[in-house]
Design a protein around this motif. Sequence first.
Motif, PDB file in Angstrom:
ATOM      1  N   THR A 240     -45.391  31.520 -22.158  1.00  0.00           N
ATOM      2  CA  THR A 240     -44.221  30.924 -21.545  1.00  0.00           C
ATOM      3  C   THR A 240     -43.211  32.019 -21.248  1.00  0.00           C
ATOM      4  OG1 THR A 240     -42.381  29.390 -21.841  1.00  0.00           O
ATOM      5  CG2 THR A 240     -43.237  30.427 -23.825  1.00  0.00           C
ATOM      6  N   ILE A 241     -42.458  31.840 -20.168  1.00  0.00           N
ATOM      7  CA  ILE A 241     -41.406  32.813 -19.860  1.00  0.00           C
ATOM      8  C   ILE A 241     -40.072  32.360 -20.431  1.00  0.00           C
ATOM      9  CG2 ILE A 241     -42.555  33.637 -17.785  1.00  0.00           C
ATOM     10  CD1 ILE A 241     -40.644  31.859 -16.167  1.00  0.00           C
ATOM     11  N   ASN A 242     -40.029  31.178 -21.040  1.00  0.00           N
ATOM     12  CA  ASN A 242     -38.785  30.643 -21.597  1.00  0.00           C
ATOM     13  C   ASN A 242     -39.054  30.154 -23.011  1.00  0.00           C
ATOM     14  OD1 ASN A 242     -36.154  29.792 -21.808  1.00  0.00           O
ATOM     15  ND2 ASN A 242     -36.505  27.836 -20.763  1.00  0.00           N
ATOM     16  N   ASP A 243     -39.330  31.107 -23.915  1.00  0.00           N
ATOM     17  CA  ASP A 243     -39.796  30.707 -25.240  1.00  0.00           C
ATOM     18  C   ASP A 243     -38.698  30.093 -26.102  1.00  0.00           C
ATOM     19  OD1 ASP A 243     -40.000  34.031 -26.775  1.00  0.00           O
ATOM     20  OD2 ASP A 243     -38.325  32.949 -25.888  1.00  0.00           O
ATOM     21  N   SER A 244     -37.425  30.224 -25.741  1.00  0.00           N
ATOM     22  CA  SER A 244     -36.363  29.642 -26.559  1.00  0.00           C
ATOM     23  C   SER A 244     -36.445  28.120 -26.606  1.00  0.00           C
ATOM     24  CB  SER A 244     -34.988  30.077 -26.045  1.00  0.00           C
ATOM     25  OG  SER A 244     -34.786  29.609 -24.722  1.00  0.00           O
ATOM     26  N   ASP A 245     -37.038  27.512 -25.561  1.00  0.00           N
ATOM     27  CA  ASP A 245     -37.177  26.055 -25.544  1.00  0.00           C
ATOM     28  C   ASP A 245     -38.218  25.566 -26.540  1.00  0.00           C
ATOM     29  OD1 ASP A 245     -35.279  25.884 -23.589  1.00  0.00           O
ATOM     30  OD2 ASP A 245     -36.712  25.683 -21.931  1.00  0.00           O
ATOM     31  N   TYR A 246     -39.062  26.465 -27.035  1.00  0.00           N
ATOM     32  CA  TYR A 246     -40.163  26.065 -27.904  1.00  0.00           C
ATOM     33  C   TYR A 246     -40.109  26.764 -29.252  1.00  0.00           C
ATOM     34  CZ  TYR A 246     -41.707  24.346 -23.428  1.00  0.00           C
ATOM     35  OH  TYR A 246     -41.760  23.695 -22.234  1.00  0.00           O
ATOM     36  N   ARG A 247     -39.002  27.412 -29.526  1.00  0.00           N
ATOM     37  CA  ARG A 247     -38.845  28.138 -30.784  1.00  0.00           C
ATOM     38  C   ARG A 247     -38.078  27.277 -31.775  1.00  0.00           C
ATOM     39  NH1 ARG A 247     -36.027  33.892 -30.415  1.00  0.00           N
ATOM     40  NH2 ARG A 247     -37.971  34.303 -29.285  1.00  0.00           N
TER      41      ARG A 247
END
Length: 345
Positions: A240-247
């Motif tokens: 993913t290029i937006n890992d903050s949404d899944y952290r």
Amino acid sequence: MVKPTLTLEIGSLLTSTDNPVAGIKNLVIERDMDIPADVLRLQLMERSGIALDNAVSAKLGYDGNEEVVFTGNVVALKPAIAAVEIQALGHMNVLLNLRTSATFENQSAGDIAHHLINEAGATAGTVENGVTFPRYYVDNRISAYEHLRSLADRLGYELYTDRNGNIMFHPLGPAAGLDSLGGLGSAVAGALGGAGLSFVYKQHLLQAAADRQPVAWRKIDVGGESPMSGKGDTTSHWLTINDSDYRGEAGDGSPQILVRDPAARTKDLADRFAAGLLATHKRNAHEISITVLGQAQIDLGDSISSSDVPDDLIDGSGYVRAIRHRFGEGIGFVTDVRISLDVNE
């Protein structure tokens, strides 16, 4: 005046304070949640037929009113001309010796624990179900104990045996509310179980000391690799290029650490792991150690407190993480206890 008493069964040998077959000299029992297996060390005048792997049961108390304080098996014999030293390990040893492989789908942490405990031939005590994993893998590169220890640390659980040898896998102290309340902040409201025992300065305490240290990590982030929680539990997307949404995260401030964990396959699991790991890191930060006249009834996980000590850092309530019973010549019967305090105390 009460008299400390002891009863030991080792294989076919039955010896006690009133009938000291084999000549009991000294006994030390150490049980610690930070050490995998309970340990018994015993000195006798003679071996009396004791052999490796003999079952061991030890009871301590006063005037024959005794409680079980250890169950396990003999793992070492060290005979000499004047005496013999015997070492035994508790029933967690079977998990230390088990190496197995298994795949779990849509199983809870408790299901995984029960599977490994049963395969090892041990007996389960209190086993919390906890979270459900879409997938979870166990392999034989490490022991079943190490797999369960890793799982317990992720969830903020304790893994230990009670004094009867049952395997315990559940949260204690502030971590007790993590599954029901959904976060570490709420978990602090989770009460320590029961009223527990209380030991008072100038009445019960022979020795007392505190250990206060900073928490190793004040914030923990988990995951950041997979956008699965946006696609469903059964998908296998790992970039993913937006890992903050899944952290997942728990705590605040610094120092902080990022943990990559393939088992955190959803954001909910990542949040839960972060809260559990933070609880695990906190439980050794604030501790009290006390020594009292022998207390055979104390078990790991019991609620306990000390009070009225001149330095208030040695006052507090928490749960028992370590016990050492000492019995023998020149010492009688004394018990050392280490207590984990709420880090916010």
